[in-house]
Write an enzyme that holds these catalytic residues in place. Structure first.
Site, PDB file in Angstrom:
ATOM      1  N   HIS A 248     -36.392  99.548 -66.719  1.00  0.00           N
ATOM      2  CA  HIS A 248     -36.661  98.312 -67.552  1.00  0.00           C
ATOM      3  C   HIS A 248     -37.869  97.619 -67.241  1.00  0.00           C
ATOM      4  O   HIS A 248     -38.179  96.579 -67.792  1.00  0.00           O
ATOM      5  CB  HIS A 248     -35.349  97.657 -68.032  1.00  0.00           C
ATOM      6  CG  HIS A 248     -34.722  98.288 -68.833  1.00  0.00           C
ATOM      7  ND1 HIS A 248     -34.543  98.215 -70.156  1.00  0.00           N
ATOM      8  CD2 HIS A 248     -33.316  98.621 -68.493  1.00  0.00           C
ATOM      9  CE1 HIS A 248     -33.590  98.622 -70.836  1.00  0.00           C
ATOM     10  NE2 HIS A 248     -32.797  99.230 -69.874  1.00  0.00           N
TER      11      HIS A 248
ATOM     12  N   LYS B 265     -38.227  83.794 -76.159  1.00  0.00           N
ATOM     13  CA  LYS B 265     -37.793  84.938 -74.973  1.00  0.00           C
ATOM     14  C   LYS B 265     -37.594  83.831 -73.739  1.00  0.00           C
ATOM     15  O   LYS B 265     -37.847  82.810 -73.689  1.00  0.00           O
ATOM     16  CB  LYS B 265     -38.829  85.693 -74.915  1.00  0.00           C
ATOM     17  CG  LYS B 265     -40.314  85.243 -74.834  1.00  0.00           C
ATOM     18  CD  LYS B 265     -41.453  86.200 -74.883  1.00  0.00           C
ATOM     19  CE  LYS B 265     -41.515  86.865 -76.319  1.00  0.00           C
ATOM     20  NZ  LYS B 265     -41.651  88.167 -76.453  1.00  0.00           N
ATOM     21  N   ARG B 266     -36.838  84.547 -72.852  1.00  0.00           N
ATOM     22  CA  ARG B 266     -36.756  84.274 -71.625  1.00  0.00           C
ATOM     23  C   ARG B 266     -38.208  83.676 -71.002  1.00  0.00           C
ATOM     24  O   ARG B 266     -39.201  84.252 -71.262  1.00  0.00           O
ATOM     25  CB  ARG B 266     -36.333  85.398 -70.673  1.00  0.00           C
ATOM     26  CG  ARG B 266     -36.135  85.155 -69.022  1.00  0.00           C
ATOM     27  CD  ARG B 266     -35.397  86.067 -68.513  1.00  0.00           C
ATOM     28  NE  ARG B 266     -36.095  87.453 -68.611  1.00  0.00           N
ATOM     29  CZ  ARG B 266     -36.855  87.985 -67.810  1.00  0.00           C
ATOM     30  NH1 ARG B 266     -37.185  87.282 -66.741  1.00  0.00           N
ATOM     31  NH2 ARG B 266     -37.166  89.048 -68.234  1.00  0.00           N
TER      32      ARG B 266
ATOM     33  N   LYS C 236     -44.655  86.357 -69.273  1.00  0.00           N
ATOM     34  CA  LYS C 236     -44.279  86.261 -70.922  1.00  0.00           C
ATOM     35  C   LYS C 236     -45.330  85.403 -71.241  1.00  0.00           C
ATOM     36  O   LYS C 236     -45.533  85.128 -72.370  1.00  0.00           O
ATOM     37  CB  LYS C 236     -42.994  85.919 -71.173  1.00  0.00           C
ATOM     38  CG  LYS C 236     -42.022  87.305 -70.723  1.00  0.00           C
ATOM     39  CD  LYS C 236     -40.628  86.740 -71.135  1.00  0.00           C
ATOM     40  CE  LYS C 236     -39.503  87.942 -70.584  1.00  0.00           C
ATOM     41  NZ  LYS C 236     -39.885  89.076 -71.565  1.00  0.00           N
TER      42      LYS C 236
ATOM     43  N   THR D 288     -38.161  93.656 -77.355  1.00  0.00           N
ATOM     44  CA  THR D 288     -37.442  93.960 -78.707  1.00  0.00           C
ATOM     45  C   THR D 288     -37.461  92.664 -79.635  1.00  0.00           C
ATOM     46  O   THR D 288     -37.304  93.201 -81.092  1.00  0.00           O
ATOM     47  CB  THR D 288     -35.934  94.249 -78.464  1.00  0.00           C
ATOM     48  OG1 THR D 288     -35.161  93.277 -77.829  1.00  0.00           O
ATOM     49  CG2 THR D 288     -35.712  95.758 -77.903  1.00  0.00           C
TER      50      THR D 288
ATOM     51  N   LYS E 118     -37.878  92.819 -84.108  1.00  0.00           N
ATOM     52  CA  LYS E 118     -37.007  92.010 -84.931  1.00  0.00           C
ATOM     53  C   LYS E 118     -37.726  91.190 -85.568  1.00  0.00           C
ATOM     54  O   LYS E 118     -37.519  90.938 -86.915  1.00  0.00           O
ATOM     55  CB  LYS E 118     -36.227  91.023 -84.022  1.00  0.00           C
ATOM     56  CG  LYS E 118     -35.115  91.909 -83.249  1.00  0.00           C
ATOM     57  CD  LYS E 118     -34.429  90.918 -82.158  1.00  0.00           C
ATOM     58  CE  LYS E 118     -33.454  91.753 -81.282  1.00  0.00           C
ATOM     59  NZ  LYS E 118     -33.272  91.151 -79.808  1.00  0.00           N
TER      60      LYS E 118
END
Length: 784
Positions: A335, A523-524, A529, A631, A635
Site C-alpha cells: 500500500h 484525509k489523514r 498529502k 479512495t 467517494k
C-alpha cells in the site's frame, strides 16, 4: 428474513423487554438484536455450506477494518428500513434517533481500514465466501478534540456501552504463545521442535456479520480477536494487545506491543482457519486449494512463517511441502512506497518474543539466498536488497513478497512504481508475481446510502440497475445535455450542503453559506498529502481579497478534516496552522461570507458520509508518486465533486475515465518527483525568492500574521526553505493556484457547464466500485 411487520414487532418487543432500562441505547441495542435474530440462520449456515459445496474461502487479514456505523446501512441492504420505521413509529420510537445512537467502530485509522471494509462488503454482495480477520480494539486510535487550535487526543472508548453487532465465540478460543525457548529432538529421522516456558495468551473471537443485500443469502463474517482469560501469566502488557490501535512505537515497550499485536491476530486467525479446514477436509496437503489468505499491507506478514510453523510442527509436513502450500495460499497487497511504512523489526526483538517464528524466518531467508546466489553471485546489492534479514533487521515487506504467490499494487501508477522503483530486484526475480488491482469503494454505501437524494435522482432516470452494476451509471451520460436534469443535480448538491452547513453550525457555532463553493480536503494529516499546500493557497486568496486583486466574487468554504498521529509533531503543527488561519479568516469583517475555513474535528466514516455528498471540489493534491491510490477521491467523484489534483495514485485513472475538462490536474509528475529525489536539482529557495505571492505567504508563517508567537510555525517554514521542501509544496504552488482559479471561474460563470462536469464524474465513476476490484482479486489472485 422477516415475514411481516407483526413478526418484527414481536421480536423487537421481546428483545427490548430483556433490557432493564428503556432508554435510547437499550432501544438501539434491541433493534440490532432483532436484526441479528433474523439473520442468524443464514449467517450460521454460510461457512458450513461452503464446506459442503467444497468452495474456496478467502480470509482477508488486516490490522484495520474501518466499518463505521452499520445500522442504517444494513437496514437499507436488507430492504426493511421503511417497514422498521413504521413499526417503531407505532411504538412511539424514532428510527432516526436509534441510528444516531450508534458509535463508529474504533477499528481503524484511514484508507487502509476503510478499503478493507469495502472489500468485505463487496465479497458478501458478490456471494464470494470472504471473511475478515483483525483485532477487537477496546479503544480506537483516539477521539480528536481541538483546543486552542491544537489537536488533543482523548480516549476513544467505543466499546464503553457494548457493541450489539458482535457475537462472542468463547468456545472458539485459540492459544497464542510468546517468549520462551525452543528445543529440538530427532524423531523418526526428522527434527521435532518444542516451544517451552512460553507466555500463553488466550485469543477470543468476536464475530460481526457482513450484510450486503446481494443476490445470495450468504452472510460473511468479520472476526475480531480479543485477549481475555486468566492464562496470560499475570502480564498486564498482554491485555494491552487488544487495547488500542497503533500504540506509540517510539519506545521499546511500544515496539514490542505492536509486534505482539501483529503476531496475536495472525496466530489466532490461522489457528482458527486450520481448525476449520481439518474439521471439513481430510488432507492438509489440499489446504491451498480451499483457502486463500490475503495479507493487507505488512502488518499480517507473519502469516507466512506462522503457517509454516503449523504445517511443520503441528501437521508433520516436511519443509518443501509446507513451503509449497504456504506460498500458494498467501497473497500480499503493498500500500505504500514510503520507507517509514515498510515495516522492519530488530532481530533480537523477534528472537526474544517469537523464538520459533524467528527460526523459521531465518531458514526462509537462508534458502532464498541459496536459490538466488547462483544467479546473482556478482551482485551483492540484489541479494542485500531482497533479503528478509539484513543489518540485524527483519524486513516484513520482503518476507511477504518471498512468501506469497502474488504481489499487487493498488493503482496503475503505484504498481509501476512498485515494480520499477521500490522492488526492481524482486520484479526481476519474480516478474510473474506482480500485478495491479486498483482500489475501489463500496458505492452502495458512499453514494446510495450516504446520498439518498442523488440516488433517487439517478434511479428516476435510469432505473435501479446501477445499484447492482455500477457500470450502468454510464447510462446517465446522454443526460449531459439535459438542462433540467443538470439543474436537478444542482438542487441535490444544495440540499446536501444545507445538511453539512447545519452540522458545522451545531458542532462549531460557525455559519457557512450553502451557496458557496465547498472545497474539501479530508484525509489523514501527513506531509505528503500536502494540507500545507492547500493552506498556502487559501492564504494567497485571502491576501488577494484584502489587496482587492482577487477576480472572483463567488463565496468559498474551505473544509479540512483528518487526524495526525499522536507522535507526528509536524502534522499536529499543520492542524494548528489550519485552525489559526480559520480564526484569522472567519473573524475578519472585510471577508464576511466571501470565504470561510473549517476544520471538522474527529473525522470518521459517518462524518465522511455527510461531507462527500456536499463537496463541489475534491482536493487530491498529494506529492506525485507518494499516494498509492487513495479512495476518498473515488467517494467524492461518485458524489459529483470535481477533482483538483496531481497525477498521483488513482487520480491518473480518474483522469483517464472522466476525460480532460472534467478534472483539473496540476503540478509535477511522478517521474519528475522521483528524478529530483534521486538526482537533486530542486531548489525551493529559488522558487521562494522568484514569486512575490509565494514569498508573501511563506513569510506570513513566522511574521506574526497568524499567531501572537511569531515562531509558532517556524518549523513549517523551515521545512519549506531550510530543508529544501521534501514534498515539493513550493514547486507546485503556482500551478495549484492557477488551477484553483480556473475551476472557480467555471463555477462562477457557467453553472450548466459545471453541473455537466459533475455528471460526467458520477457517470464514469462506476469503474471505481469495490465490486470491480474484488472480481479482479478473485480472478487474478485468489483463483476463486
Amino acid at each position: 428474513m422477516f415475514i411481516n411487520k407483526e413478526q418484527f414487532k414481536a421480536i423487537f418487543t421481546e428483545k427490548l423487554a430483556q433490557h432493564q432500562e428503556q432508554n435510547t441505547n437499550a432501544k438501539y441495542e434491541a433493534l440490532v438484536e432483532t436484526i441479528q435474530s433474523a439473520i442468524k440462520e443464514n449467517w450460521e449456515n454460510t461457512i458450513p455450506e461452503c464446506a459442503k459445496d467444497k468452495k474456496k474461502i478467502v480470509y482477508y487479514f488486516s490490522m484495520e477494518f474501518l466499518i463505521g456505523k452499520l445500522l442504517d446501512y444494513y437496514l437499507n441492504n436488507l430492504k426493511i428500513k421503511d417497514m422498521v420505521a413504521e413499526v417503531l413509529e407505532d411504538l412511539n420510537i424514532s428510527l432516526e434517533e436509534l441510528i444516531k445512537e450508534e458509535e463508529d467502530a474504533g477499528l481503524g485509522n484511514g484508507g487502509l481500514g476503510r478499503l478493507a471494509a469495502c472489500y468485505l462488503d463487496s465479497m458478501a454482495y458478490l456471494n464470494i465466501p470472504g471473511h475478515g480477520n483483525g483485532i477487537r480494539f477496546r479503544c480506537g486510535l483516539f477521539k480528536q478534540e481541538i483546543e486552542n487550535g491544537y489537536q488533543v487526543e482523548e480516549p476513544d472508548n467505543w466499546l464503553e456501552k457494548g457493541y450489539p453487532w458482535e457475537v462472542k465465540r468463547a468456545d472458539k478460543a485459540i492459544p497464542v504463545k510468546f517468549y520462551g525457548q525452543v528445543s529440538t529432538e530427532m524423531h523418526n529421522r526428522r527434527f521435532v521442535f518444542h516451544h517451552e516456558n512460553y507466555e500463553l495468551v488466550r485469543a477470543i473471537p468476536y464475530d460481526v456479520p457482513i450484510i450486503s443485500g446481494g443476490e445470495g443469502e450468504n452472510i460473511n463474517t468479520l472476526r475480531l480477536w480479543s485477549v481475555e482469560g486468566d492464562d496470560s501469566h499475570g502480564n498486564v502488557s498482554n491485555y494491552d494487545i487488544s487495547n488500542i490501535l497503533y500504540p506509540d512505537d517510539h519506545t521499546e515497550e511500544g515496539k514490542i506491543l505492536r509486534l505482539k499485536q501483529e503476531y496475536f491476530f495472525v496466530a489466532a486467525g490461522l489457528g482458527s482457519i486450520v481448525r476449520y479446514y481439518k474439521n471439513h477436509f481430510k488432507d492438509i496437503r489440499g489446504f491451498a486449494e480451499k483457502i486463500a489468505i490475503h495479507i493487507n499491507d505488512t502488518h499480517p506478514a507473519l502469516c507466512v512463517p506462522e503457517l509454516m510453523r503449523i504445517l511443520m510442527d503441528e501437521e508433520g509436513l516436511e519443509w518443501d511441502e509446507a513451503w509449497r502450500i504456504t506460498r500458494n495460499t498467501m497473497s500480499y497487497t503493498n500500500h505504500t512506497i514510503m520507507p517509514e511504512a515498510l515495516e522492519r523489526w530488530p532481530v533480537y526483538m523477534m528472537t526474544d518474543l517469537l523464538p520459533r517464528i524467528m527460526m523459521i524466518i531465518t531458514e526462509i531467508d537462508r534458502r532464498y539466498k541459496d536459490d538466488i546466489y547462483t544467479y546473482f553471485l556478482r551482485n551483492r546489492d540484489i541479494v542485500n536488497n531482497t533479503s528478509i534479514i539484513f543489518n540485524e533487521q527483519v524486513f516484513m515487506a520482503n518476507l511477504a513478497v518471498i512468501g506469497s504467490h502474488s504481489v499487487n499494487g493498488v493503482s496503475k501508477l503505484h504498481s509501476e512504481i512498485l515494480k520499477n522503483d521500490v522492488h526492481p530486484d524482486f520484479n526481476m526475480i519474480y516478474p510473474h508475481k506482480y500485478c495491479n488491482v486498483t482500489n475501489g469503494i463500496s458505492y452502495r454505501r458512499f453514494l446510495a446510502n450516504a446520498n439518498p437524494l442523488l440516488a433517487e435522482t439517478i434511479t428516476s432516470k435510469i432505473g435501479d440497475g446501477w445499484l447492482k452494476d455500477a457500470d450502468k451509471l454510464k447510462e446517465l451520460l446522454p443526460l449531459i445535455d439535459d438542462d433540467s436534469f443538470l439543474l436537478q443535480l444542482k438542487e441535490v448538491k444544495h440540499q446536501n450542503k444545507l445538511r453539512l452547513a447545519s452540522f458545522i453550525y451545531q458542532e462549531q457555532g460557525l455559519r457557512v453559506n450553502p451557496n458557496a463553493v465547498f472545497d474539501v480536503q479530508v484525509k489523514r494529516i501527513h506531509a505528503y498529502k500536502r494540507q500545507l499546500l492547500n493552506v498556502l493557497r487559501i492564504m494567497d486568496i485571502y491576501n488577494r481579497i484584502k489587496d482587492d486583486t482577487y477576480p472572483f466574487q463567488q463565496p468559498q468554504v474551505f473544509i479540512f478534516g483528518g487526524k495526525a498521529a499522536p507522535g507526528y509533531y509536524y502534522a499536529k503543527k499543520v492542524i494548528k496552522l489550519i485552525n489559526s488561519l480559520a480564526d484569522k479568516v472567519n473573524n475578519d469583517p472585510d471577508i464576511g461570507d466571501r470565504m470561510k475555513v473549517v476544520f471538522i474535528k474527529n473525522f470518521s466514516v459517518s462524518k465522511g458520509e455527510l461531507i462527500y455528498p456536499a463537496a463541489d471540489i475534491s482536493e487530491q493534491i498529494s506529492t506525485a508518486s507518494r499516494e498509492a491510490s487513495g479512495t476518498g477521491n473515488m467517494k467524492f467523484m461518485l458524489n459529483g465533486a470535481v477533482t483538483l489534483g496531481t497525477l498521483d495514485g488513482a487520480n491518473v485513472e480518474i483522469s483517464e475515465v472522466v476525460g480532460k475538462g472534467n478534472i483539473e490536474i496540476f503540478g509535477l509528475k511522478a517521474e519528475e518527483v522521483l528524478s529530483y529525489s534521486l538526482h537533486g536539482g530542486y531548489e525551493s529557495y529559488d522558487l521562494y525568492i522568484e514569486d512575490p505571492r509565494l514569498k508573501k505567504v511563506v513569510d506570513q508563517l513566522n511574521n506574526g500574521f497568524l499567531a501572537e508567537d511569531s515562531y509558532e510555525f517556524q518549523d513549517i517554514q523551515d521545512s519549506l526553505i531550510r530543508d529544501n521542501d521534501h514534498f515539493f509544496v513550493l514547486g507546485d504552488f503556482k500551478a495549484y493556484v492557477n488551477s484553483s482559479d480556473k475551476l472557480l471561474n467555471i463555477y462562477q460563470k457557467d453553472q450548466l457547464l459545471w453541473q455537466g462536469m459533475c455528471l460526467k464524474n458520477i457517470a464514469t465513476g462506476g469503474i471505481f466500485s469495490s465490486d470491480r476490484s474484488i472480481r479482479e482479486y478473485a480472478r487474478k489472485i485468489w483463483n476463486i
